[in-house]
Structures are given as C-alpha cells and as structure tokens.
Motif scaffolding. Structure first.
Motif, PDB file in Angstrom:
ATOM      1  N   GLU A  22      38.032  30.147  43.773  1.00 45.21           N
ATOM      2  CA  GLU A  22      38.214  29.796  45.173  1.00 45.21           C
ATOM      3  C   GLU A  22      39.339  30.648  45.729  1.00 45.21           C
ATOM      4  N   GLU A  23      39.095  31.220  46.884  1.00 46.13           N
ATOM      5  CA  GLU A  23      40.131  31.985  47.570  1.00 46.13           C
ATOM      6  C   GLU A  23      41.128  31.000  48.166  1.00 46.13           C
ATOM      7  N   VAL A  24      42.404  31.321  48.073  1.00 47.56           N
ATOM      8  CA  VAL A  24      43.432  30.407  48.571  1.00 47.56           C
ATOM      9  C   VAL A  24      44.229  31.050  49.697  1.00 47.56           C
ATOM     10  N   ASP A  25      44.696  30.210  50.598  1.00 53.16           N
ATOM     11  CA  ASP A  25      45.593  30.635  51.665  1.00 53.16           C
ATOM     12  C   ASP A  25      46.934  30.911  50.996  1.00 53.16           C
ATOM     13  N   SER A  26      47.392  32.134  51.045  1.00 53.77           N
ATOM     14  CA  SER A  26      48.577  32.511  50.268  1.00 53.77           C
ATOM     15  C   SER A  26      49.771  32.912  51.126  1.00 53.77           C
ATOM     16  N   LYS A  27      49.859  32.354  52.319  1.00 61.36           N
ATOM     17  CA  LYS A  27      50.992  32.693  53.184  1.00 61.36           C
ATOM     18  C   LYS A  27      52.332  32.385  52.513  1.00 61.36           C
ATOM     19  N   GLY A  40      42.790  39.007  55.161  1.00 63.16           N
ATOM     20  CA  GLY A  40      42.609  40.451  55.099  1.00 63.16           C
ATOM     21  C   GLY A  40      42.260  40.867  53.679  1.00 63.16           C
ATOM     22  N   SER A  41      42.586  42.095  53.330  1.00 61.93           N
ATOM     23  CA  SER A  41      42.161  42.611  52.030  1.00 61.93           C
ATOM     24  C   SER A  41      42.974  42.065  50.862  1.00 61.93           C
ATOM     25  N   HIS A  42      44.242  41.757  51.056  1.00 62.82           N
ATOM     26  CA  HIS A  42      45.067  41.241  49.961  1.00 62.82           C
ATOM     27  C   HIS A  42      45.005  39.721  49.961  1.00 62.82           C
ATOM     28  N   HIS A  43      44.573  39.151  48.850  1.00 63.55           N
ATOM     29  CA  HIS A  43      44.475  37.701  48.766  1.00 63.55           C
ATOM     30  C   HIS A  43      44.519  37.260  47.312  1.00 63.55           C
ATOM     31  N   HIS A  44      44.481  35.968  47.108  1.00 62.31           N
ATOM     32  CA  HIS A  44      44.611  35.393  45.769  1.00 62.31           C
ATOM     33  C   HIS A  44      43.521  34.351  45.536  1.00 62.31           C
ATOM     34  N   HIS A  45      43.333  34.005  44.265  1.00 61.67           N
ATOM     35  CA  HIS A  45      42.316  33.024  43.894  1.00 61.67           C
ATOM     36  C   HIS A  45      42.895  32.026  42.907  1.00 61.67           C
ATOM     37  N   VAL A  46      42.271  30.867  42.840  1.00 62.60           N
ATOM     38  CA  VAL A  46      42.468  29.950  41.725  1.00 62.60           C
ATOM     39  C   VAL A  46      41.128  29.948  40.993  1.00 62.60           C
ATOM     40  N   VAL A  47      41.191  30.138  39.667  1.00 66.53           N
ATOM     41  CA  VAL A  47      39.993  30.361  38.858  1.00 66.53           C
ATOM     42  C   VAL A  47      39.911  29.297  37.768  1.00 66.53           C
ATOM     43  N   CYS A  48      38.727  28.706  37.602  1.00 68.26           N
ATOM     44  CA  CYS A  48      38.516  27.720  36.540  1.00 68.26           C
ATOM     45  C   CYS A  48      38.444  28.425  35.195  1.00 68.26           C
ATOM     46  N   ARG A  49      39.256  27.961  34.264  1.00 69.01           N
ATOM     47  CA  ARG A  49      39.269  28.543  32.913  1.00 69.01           C
ATOM     48  C   ARG A  49      37.955  28.327  32.173  1.00 69.01           C
ATOM     49  N   ARG A  50      37.236  27.268  32.507  1.00 64.18           N
ATOM     50  CA  ARG A  50      36.029  26.919  31.753  1.00 64.18           C
ATOM     51  C   ARG A  50      34.772  27.585  32.308  1.00 64.18           C
ATOM     52  N   CYS A  51      34.527  27.455  33.606  1.00 61.64           N
ATOM     53  CA  CYS A  51      33.269  27.964  34.157  1.00 61.64           C
ATOM     54  C   CYS A  51      33.428  29.262  34.949  1.00 61.64           C
ATOM     55  N   GLY A  52      34.660  29.638  35.258  1.00 61.59           N
ATOM     56  CA  GLY A  52      34.902  30.874  35.991  1.00 61.59           C
ATOM     57  C   GLY A  52      34.799  30.755  37.499  1.00 61.59           C
ATOM     58  N   ARG A  53      34.503  29.538  38.007  1.00 63.11           N
ATOM     59  CA  ARG A  53      34.433  29.348  39.455  1.00 63.11           C
ATOM     60  C   ARG A  53      35.753  29.764  40.081  1.00 63.11           C
ATOM     61  N   VAL A 101      57.022  46.566  48.005  1.00 60.11           N
ATOM     62  CA  VAL A 101      56.717  45.742  46.834  1.00 60.11           C
ATOM     63  C   VAL A 101      55.251  45.302  46.861  1.00 60.11           C
ATOM     64  N   ASP A 102      54.585  45.446  45.729  1.00 58.04           N
ATOM     65  CA  ASP A 102      53.236  44.914  45.521  1.00 58.04           C
ATOM     66  C   ASP A 102      53.339  43.751  44.547  1.00 58.04           C
ATOM     67  N   HIS A 103      52.334  42.905  44.547  1.00 58.24           N
ATOM     68  CA  HIS A 103      52.336  41.790  43.600  1.00 58.24           C
ATOM     69  C   HIS A 103      50.910  41.356  43.297  1.00 58.24           C
ATOM     70  N   THR A 104      50.792  40.645  42.187  1.00 56.75           N
ATOM     71  CA  THR A 104      49.535  40.030  41.778  1.00 56.75           C
ATOM     72  C   THR A 104      49.849  38.600  41.386  1.00 56.75           C
ATOM     73  N   VAL A 105      49.141  37.663  41.964  1.00 61.66           N
ATOM     74  CA  VAL A 105      49.299  36.258  41.605  1.00 61.66           C
ATOM     75  C   VAL A 105      47.924  35.742  41.213  1.00 61.66           C
ATOM     76  N   GLU A 106      47.820  35.225  40.011  1.00 60.19           N
ATOM     77  CA  GLU A 106      46.566  34.690  39.515  1.00 60.19           C
ATOM     78  C   GLU A 106      46.807  33.252  39.083  1.00 60.19           C
ATOM     79  N   LEU A 107      46.069  32.322  39.663  1.00 59.53           N
ATOM     80  CA  LEU A 107      46.183  30.908  39.329  1.00 59.53           C
ATOM     81  C   LEU A 107      44.968  30.492  38.519  1.00 59.53           C
TER      82      LEU A 107
END
Length: 135
Positions: free
Chosen positions: A96-101, A81-94, A119-125
């Motif tokens: 990927e959306e992750v399953d965050s159940k 849905g609309s709320h989701h999280h990503h893992v982001v490469c520090r070097r190139c910025g690529r 409660v709201d949250h932000t998770v950035e990997l």
C-alpha cells in the motif's frame, strides 16, 4: 543517453504486464517464473535487465526485502509525485502506498540540523496485513 521508456521491447512489455497483473512486489525470479509458466521463453538475465531499466526510468518501484533481494512493482501515479513510500506485507507481498509527508519533513529537518544538502532517502515499512494476520 536515450531513455529505455521510449524503446520498451516486446519482452519488456511482457515483464511490465506480469507486474501490472500481480499488483504487488515481485522478485526478478518471480517475474521470470510467471512468464515461463505462461509460455514466454524469456531468459532470466533479460528479466533482470528489463526490470532495472524500467526502475531507472521510474516505471517501477523497488523495495529490498529482509534478505536484501530487490522486488519490483509497477506503480501508477503516487500520492505525492514520483517519490513515495510503501508498507509491504511480509507474508503475501501486498503493498500500500502511504502518505509520507511526515517522513519528508523529518528528512529535511535532520538534513538541515546536520548541515547536509541534496539528501536522498529510502524508507521501507514491512508488517503483516490484516488478511494475513487473521489467516
């Protein structure tokens, strides 16, 4: 209050096009530089305003990088849905959306245990993708 999604301007469409083409997270400065390089005379303040409006309307994901700068990415339908999280490469910025159940379950458990509601949250990997790790 009128949604800015319903009134995307020509400049807003150009900003969105830059983000779609990149596929990754870009800062406002990156978007502005790419637009200028392609001949678009948009101002930097306009880019910032359009990015914020589109993020507010849910068209873009926003991730803050290590130095605190906001980066933006056009994101199609998410896994959950609309709320989701990503893992982001520090070097190139690529990104990927992750399953965050598991994150969602953990958040709900912690909130309940501490007596919090709404409660709201932000998770950035952040990490280094396989391509960058081998180059």
């Amino acid at each position: 209050m009128e949604s800015t999604v319903s009134r995307v301007t020509t400049q807003g469409q150009a900003v969105l096009s830059e983000l779609r083409e990149s596929g990754g997270f870009l800062s406002a400065q990156d978007v502005w530089a790419a637009m200028r390089a392609s001949g678009n005379k948009v101002g930097l303040s306009t880019v910032y305003r359009r990015l914020q409006a589109m993020a507010d309307d849910g068209l873009l994901d926003v991730v803050r990088v290590a130095d605190g700068e906001a980066t933006y990415r056009y994101c199609g339908p998410s896994l959950e849905g609309s709320h989701h999280h990503h893992v982001v490469c520090r070097r190139c910025g690529r990104a990927e959306e992750v399953d965050s159940k598991a994150v969602e379950r953990w958040t709900a458990t912690v909130a309940t245990e501490l007596g919090f509601i709404d409660v709201d949250h932000t998770v950035e990997l952040f990490g280094t993708c396989a391509t960058c790790a081998t180059s």
